[in-house]
Write a protein that holds these residues in place. Structure first.
Motif, short mmCIF file in Angstrom:
data_model
loop_
_atom_site.label_atom_id
_atom_site.label_comp_id
_atom_site.label_asym_id
_atom_site.label_seq_id
_atom_site.Cartn_x
_atom_site.Cartn_y
_atom_site.Cartn_z
N PHE A 155 8.68 -17.20 3.51
CA PHE A 155 8.93 -15.76 3.70
C PHE A 155 10.38 -15.48 4.03
N PHE A 156 10.85 -14.30 3.63
CA PHE A 156 12.22 -13.88 3.91
C PHE A 156 12.19 -12.38 4.08
N GLN A 157 12.45 -11.90 5.28
CA GLN A 157 12.44 -10.45 5.51
C GLN A 157 13.86 -9.93 5.38
N THR A 158 14.04 -8.90 4.57
CA THR A 158 15.36 -8.25 4.51
C THR A 158 15.22 -6.89 3.83
N GLY A 159 16.34 -6.19 3.71
CA GLY A 159 16.32 -4.83 3.16
C GLY A 159 16.08 -4.80 1.67
N ALA A 160 15.79 -3.60 1.16
CA ALA A 160 15.44 -3.44 -0.25
C ALA A 160 16.61 -3.75 -1.18
N TRP A 161 17.84 -3.79 -0.63
CA TRP A 161 18.99 -4.14 -1.48
C TRP A 161 18.79 -5.49 -2.15
N TYR A 162 18.02 -6.35 -1.47
CA TYR A 162 17.82 -7.70 -1.98
C TYR A 162 17.12 -7.65 -3.34
N ALA A 169 16.61 13.61 -6.34
CA ALA A 169 15.19 13.72 -6.68
C ALA A 169 14.94 13.31 -8.13
N GLY A 170 13.97 12.45 -8.31
CA GLY A 170 13.58 12.06 -9.65
C GLY A 170 14.38 10.91 -10.24
N ALA A 171 15.54 10.62 -9.69
CA ALA A 171 16.39 9.60 -10.29
C ALA A 171 15.73 8.23 -10.30
N VAL A 172 15.12 7.85 -9.16
CA VAL A 172 14.48 6.54 -9.10
C VAL A 172 13.31 6.48 -10.07
N ASP A 173 12.48 7.55 -10.07
CA ASP A 173 11.32 7.54 -10.98
C ASP A 173 11.74 7.50 -12.44
N ASN A 174 12.83 8.20 -12.76
CA ASN A 174 13.27 8.24 -14.15
C ASN A 174 13.95 6.96 -14.60
N SER A 175 14.75 6.37 -13.72
CA SER A 175 15.68 5.35 -14.22
C SER A 175 15.60 3.99 -13.55
N ALA A 176 15.04 3.90 -12.35
CA ALA A 176 15.16 2.63 -11.62
C ALA A 176 14.19 1.58 -12.13
N PRO A 177 14.51 0.30 -11.96
CA PRO A 177 13.57 -0.78 -12.28
C PRO A 177 12.30 -0.64 -11.43
N GLN A 178 11.19 -1.21 -11.91
CA GLN A 178 9.90 -1.03 -11.25
C GLN A 178 9.93 -1.43 -9.77
N VAL A 179 10.58 -2.55 -9.48
CA VAL A 179 10.54 -3.06 -8.11
C VAL A 179 11.17 -2.06 -7.14
N ILE A 180 12.25 -1.42 -7.56
CA ILE A 180 12.90 -0.42 -6.71
C ILE A 180 12.01 0.80 -6.57
N LYS A 181 11.37 1.18 -7.67
CA LYS A 181 10.45 2.32 -7.66
C LYS A 181 9.36 2.13 -6.60
N ASP A 182 8.76 0.93 -6.61
CA ASP A 182 7.66 0.66 -5.67
C ASP A 182 8.15 0.77 -4.23
N LEU A 183 9.26 0.12 -3.94
CA LEU A 183 9.77 0.12 -2.57
C LEU A 183 10.13 1.54 -2.12
N TYR A 184 10.75 2.28 -3.02
CA TYR A 184 11.22 3.62 -2.68
C TYR A 184 10.05 4.56 -2.43
N ASN A 185 9.07 4.52 -3.31
CA ASN A 185 7.94 5.43 -3.15
C ASN A 185 7.11 5.09 -1.92
N ASN A 186 7.04 3.80 -1.62
CA ASN A 186 6.34 3.38 -0.42
C ASN A 186 7.01 3.96 0.82
N ALA A 187 8.35 3.89 0.87
CA ALA A 187 9.08 4.41 2.02
C ALA A 187 8.98 5.93 2.09
N LYS A 188 9.01 6.57 0.91
CA LYS A 188 8.97 8.03 0.88
C LYS A 188 7.65 8.58 1.37
N SER A 189 6.59 7.80 1.15
CA SER A 189 5.27 8.30 1.54
C SER A 189 4.97 8.04 3.01
#
Lengths: 319, 275, 451
Positions: free
Chosen positions: C295-302, C381-401
């Motif tokens: 395991f390795f805990q770190t920020g989403a930048w990784y 708004a919408g930039a991550v959903d429109n353009s980001a790779p899936q992994v970033i999308k998942d992390l971002y939406n999780n944090a947003k909710s």
């Protein structure tokens, strides 16, 4: 060159008895200063403009309270920062670590440099090759030193612990830079590795200018090697040793980069030194005034040491 | 004599070899690590590379833009070191050989420059550079390095003081003035000391990053250490790339060292003969 | 033999002379400060210009984006802008994170700042703004605010005394753990969903001779991130803020001490990699990527780092799981994560008008999409959903909710308290030099001393 010979005249022809009297005279002094000025002026110009001006600015900031973002916000607070130091346990801890570095570096670095210089001076075959190798670490950037040693010493990825396991001494292994009891000696060792070359350079440059006839004469008189070193070489090295000791003292008091690059003063201040604590205060905690006050303390301590060395241990004999 | 030489060799070689190993291994490790891909480094940090991978070096020079940084670093280092040698030789001569009142006070005053770590000076130093309108000019760095004369003055003064009186007196009888004394007698004798300070000044100037970092705001004015430093991302360390950068940055000081080391040895021999 | 006389001490005359020189220098060194105060330009520009691009010439931009998705993103942003040929060209200067703050501080104090400056918001906003070094862009922000996700968090990161000084750019969440699925599979371990399962998995791995957690905590912040994972679930965001403001809670309260004990337990149970107290972040990362820890805990930048083009792939497929919670934790909703990049215009900027035009464009949908496309969690708004790779999308939406999010705590503590007491404290918990109570006590004392 005629003029300089003229200026030189008084001293060269002076009868030795009246020398003292003549030297204290104003005219003599004015002439000596005038003579020295062109030699000193260029170095002093840059030294004053680009070293002392920032330095005095830094020292002046030690008497202020300032977050370091806008010169308009500076507030003079007199000696408040120094009063704050008394209450700061990390300041005292850092001071103690500086003294450990002072003792450690003076003994270890100087000793290693001196012993290796003397050994190389015996001119056994391949001495030149070894000298070339020994002086290498000093030309390597500190960044390289930091990265290589941090990795090598790491208990997770490094090779020092596996090495001790391999030679059957596993109990010597440990977290070299993470163990509060080991971190200071380890940094002193790395600092020695990186820094002894400079001092060895200085010793060697002096050793070779000792005339071989002196050694030969000693051996003809039946001296053995130890006596030769003790009675011929070391006395002649004295001024160099004094200079190296002063340099080592100054270097270990202001030590920053080795600590910063290896441990950042950690684990939890176990390797904190005055300059790293000053840096933290000024650049991270936004207490530029307090940080610079710590530097003033550091400077005063160093200056006192240098003052003692320069005024008390000046060579009276020339060689 | 012969037997004691043999004894010396038996005693000294193991020590010499041990010291050499601790010095050479880290350097070799840096170089061969730079020839491994990150994946290979992760397999075993200390293993030798299976195959040579030059991608890291390509990245350093192509993406890192190291060419221009090299030029900047060389120009700055050469001018700074040459200037420093001149400044130090002159000042050290006066402090060692001219007899004027307050010499020790002046010497202590000069030693002050050794006592403060460079990073402590950057806030007021940068303000001063801005006032002088030298921000992003290489002169800001060169002049700052000229201010580092204390070390060279210390070393050369000590050497000049140690030159045997007979040599000086003989020169004086021949009618040499101070300038001639310095140029004809002192400097040739001081060759080992001068090479020493040249090597160290070159290394310090070449490796310095705090002043270029703060004083040079224009990327085109950067020096090699800055280029190396920014090869790495904030939260992402690329080991092979880092090693390649460090290896590249280490080569010039090593070259200078080897060149001056020859001078140093030649000076040593000359000094030994004359002494 | 003639000897040279060496003075035994410093003559009084010279003492006076050197003192005089020092004093003169003191005056010279201090006088340059006067012009700066005089030349502080008044904030004259009206930032609320919309529509056509105002200003011209070159705009210098400083960021800490030196590699990976951040470097690729800023490069594409600048190329896009410069390709518009609108009379303004951006000249970018990337500066490494370690050195960034030092460079920015000296440049601001020296009166030679860039035209546009990227930094990290929160405490830095307050420091720079309090020193009068940032341009007030409240009007500009109000005109673009509705283009943003998490606008309140963004505004909080950029506000000082009721005025807005920067625009938010990236949101980074800390609420995840990266893991090596090969190691888990090899030891028949299911991906943990609760902290109890996580600790059980760690115990299994430890007994099998595998390092459970890779951690390089030399700098203190990687350990702080672990501790915050416990802090948020034990106390909740509101309680933490109460303690920071010293209103109704204290760091010595039980939930805080408990969170520190949770973190120290990882060290004492032997779950951390052996160099946890001395390895730096890069070494901790190398332990994980070399397959030596699960395991390795770190920020989403990784997540935006490892799949950049040109990046050497790791020997296994890095996977992500949410930070697990204790089933009895008081708080099951909040997370930690924060706005990490903001852009501002320094008040001393040489080309302010053009700089404001650039700033406004950075708040546009176009810029957000470019930033997201390169693997960064843009807050447009919408930039991550429109353009980001899936992994970033998942992390971002999780944090947003999530209900609420807590920024890394040093950003909200007074300067130096986080970087000293918190960072050094998490190292001391690992080495055993401090107990959880002492750790919390030291934060509380630092906070009180800073008041």
């Amino acid at each position: 060159m005629a003029s300089s010979r003229l200026v030189h005249e008084p001293e060269a022809t002076m009868p030795s008895g009246s020398a003292e009297a003549r030297r204290t005279g104003f005219a003599y002094q004015a002439r000596a200063w005038l003579l020295a000025a062109p030699f000193l002026a260029p170095a002093l110009l840059f030294y004053i403009l680009f070293m002392l001006v920032p330095m005095v600015g830094t020292l002046a900031l030690g008497f202020t309270e300032w977050t370091g973002f806008n010169f308009a916000d500076i507030r003079f607070v007199g000696f408040d920062n120094f009063a704050e130091m008394r209450e700061d346990p990390i300041f005292w801890l850092s001071l103690r670590h500086n003294l450990v570095f002072l003792v450690g570096a003076i003994t270890l670095k100087t000793l290693v440099a001196l012993l290796l210089a003397l050994a190389l001076d015996q001119r056994i075959p391949f001495s030149n090759l070894f000298r070339g190798v020994f002086l290498m670490p000093t030309v390597i950037s500190l960044v390289v030193v930091g990265i290589v040693f941090r990795l090598a010493l790491s208990p997770s990825l490094g090779l020092v612990n596996p090495f001790f396991n391999a030679i059957g001494l596993p109990f010597l292994g440990g977290d070299w830079l993470g163990d509060p009891n080991r971190v200071l000696p380890v940094i002193i060792l790395v600092d020695t590795w990186h820094g002894f070359g400079l001092y060895m350079f200085l010793f060697i440059s002096r050793l070779v200018s000792i005339s071989p006839e002196l050694h030969e004469a000693a051996f003809v008189d039946g001296a053995n090697l130890r006596q030769d070193i003790w009675h011929i070489t070391l006395p002649l090295l004295k001024p160099t040793i004094a200079m190296v000791l002063l340099l080592a003292a100054i270097d270990s008091l202001k030590i920053f980069a080795h600590v910063y690059i290896m441990t950042r003063g950690g684990p939890s201040h176990a390797s904190e030194v005055l300059s790293s604590w000053a840096y933290f205060q000024a650049f991270t905690a936004n207490k530029v005034g307090y940080g610079n006050a710590i530097l003033i303390v550091l400077l005063v301590i160093t200056f006192i040491l240098a003052y003692i060395q320069v005024t008390r241990f000046q060579p009276k004999e020339e060689y | 004599m012969q037997r004691s030489k043999l004894l010396q060799m038996i005693l000294l070689y193991p020590v010499f070899l041990l010291v050499s190993a601790t010095i050479l291994y880290p350097l070799a490790w840096m170089v061969y690590s730079s020839l491994k891909s990150d994946a290979a480094i992760f397999q075993d940090v200390f293993a030798l590379p299976d195959s040579l991978f030059f991608g890291n070096y390509r990245t350093v020079f192509v993406e890192g833009g190291m060419g221009i940084y090299f030029r900047n670093s060389i120009v700055i280092s050469v001018i700074s070191v040459a200037g420093l040698l001149l400044l130090c030789a002159l000042a050290a001569y006066a402090l060692a050989q001219i007899d004027f009142k307050g010499k020790n006070a002046l010497y202590l005053f000069i030693l002050l420059g050794l006592m403060i770590p460079p990073q402590a000076l950057i806030i007021s130093g940068f303000k001063w550079i801005a006032v002088l309108k030298l921000v992003s000019s290489h002169w800001a760095l060169i002049f700052t390095y000229f201010g580092w004369a204390s070390f060279g003055i210390m070393v050369l003064r000590s050497f000049f003081q140690s030159i045997p009186k007979e040599i000086i007196d003989a020169a004086r009888i021949d009618g040499a003035g101070h300038w001639q004394m310095l140029i004809r007698i002192m400097l040739p004798l001081a060759r080992p000391s001068i090479s020493t300070i040249a090597i160290f000044y070159f290394m310090w100037v070449w490796n310095d990053f705090i002043y270029p970092l703060v004083y040079m705001q224009d990327e085109a004015k950067y020096t090699v250490p800055l280029g190396i430093m920014f090869l790495n991302g904030r939260y992402r360390v690329q080991w092979g790339l880092q090693m390649a950068g460090l290896a590249v940055a280490t080569i010039p000081p090593l070259l200078i060292y080897i060149i001056f080391q020859r001078q140093f040895i030649r000076g040593l021999l000359a000094g030994a003969l004359k002494g | 033999m003639k000897t040279y006389p060496y003075a035994k001490g410093i003559s009084p005359t010279l003492q006076v002379i050197s003192l005089a020189i020092l004093l003169t220098l003191l005056v010279t060194a201090c006088s340059p400060t006067a012009p700066t105060q005089a030349t502080q330009p008044p904030a004259a520009t009206d930032p609320a210009q919309t529509g056509a691009v105002q200003g011209s010439g070159e705009v210098s931009l400083w960021t800490e984006f030196t590699a990976g998705g951040e470097a690729a993103g800023i490069e594409e942003l600048i190329n896009t802008w410069n390709g518009m040929n609108n009379g303004i060209t951006i000249n970018h200067r990337p500066i490494g994170n370690e050195e960034f703050f030092t460079v920015v501080r000296t440049a601001l104090a020296g009166g030679v700042p860039p035209d546009v400056l990227q930094f990290e918001g929160y405490q830095q906003t307050r420091e720079f703004a309090a020193a009068g070094q940032l341009e007030d862009i409240t009007d500009l922000w109000n005109s673009v605010k509705d283009r943003f996700d998490l606008a309140d968090a963004g505004e909080a990161a950029c506000t000082f005394e009721g005025k807005v000084y920067c625009i938010p750019f990236t949101f980074v969440t800390g609420w995840q753990i990266f893991y090596n699925p090969d190691i888990l599979a090899e030891h028949n371990i299911e991906v943990p969903t609760t902290m109890e399962e996580f600790l059980a998995a760690a115990e299994t791995l430890k007994n099998a001779g595998v390092t459970p957690i890779a951690l390089g905590n030399q700098a203190g912040w990687p350990g702080e991130h672990w501790w915050m994972g416990f802090l948020v679930q034990r106390c909740g965001v509101d309680t933490v803020y109460q303690a920071i403001r010293m209103e109704g809670a204290s760091f010595t309260d039980e939930c805080f001490v408990q969170s520190a004990a949770d973190f120290q337990n990882l060290a004492q149970a032997g779950y951390l990699s052996p160099g946890a107290a001395s390895d730096d972040y890069g070494l901790g990362q190398a332990v994980f990527e070399s397959g030596q820890a699960a395991f390795f805990q770190t920020g989403a930048w990784y997540a935006s780092g490892w799949n950049q083009p040109g990046q050497t792939p790791t020997p296994f497929e890095i996977s992500i799981m949410p930070f697990p919670r204790f089933s009895d934790a008081a708080n099951q909703e909040d997370v930690f994560g924060a706005i990490t990049h903001v852009f501002a215009v320094p008040s001393g900027a040489a080309n302010k008008e053009a700089a404001l035009s650039v700033l406004e464009w950075l708040a546009s949908e176009e810029a957000g999409n470019i930033w997201a496309k390169n693997g960064n969690a843009s807050v447009i708004a919408g930039a991550v959903d429109n353009s980001a790779p899936q992994v970033i999308k998942d992390l971002y939406n999780n944090a947003k909710s999530a209900d609420k999010s807590l920024p890394w705590i040093e950003n909200e503590l007074p300067p130096g308290v986080g970087e000293d007491k918190v960072y050094n404290g998490t190292v001391a918990l690992i080495t055993g030099a401090m107990t959880p109570e002492e750790f919390m006590q030291s934060i509380q004392e630092g906070l009180e001393a800073a008041q």
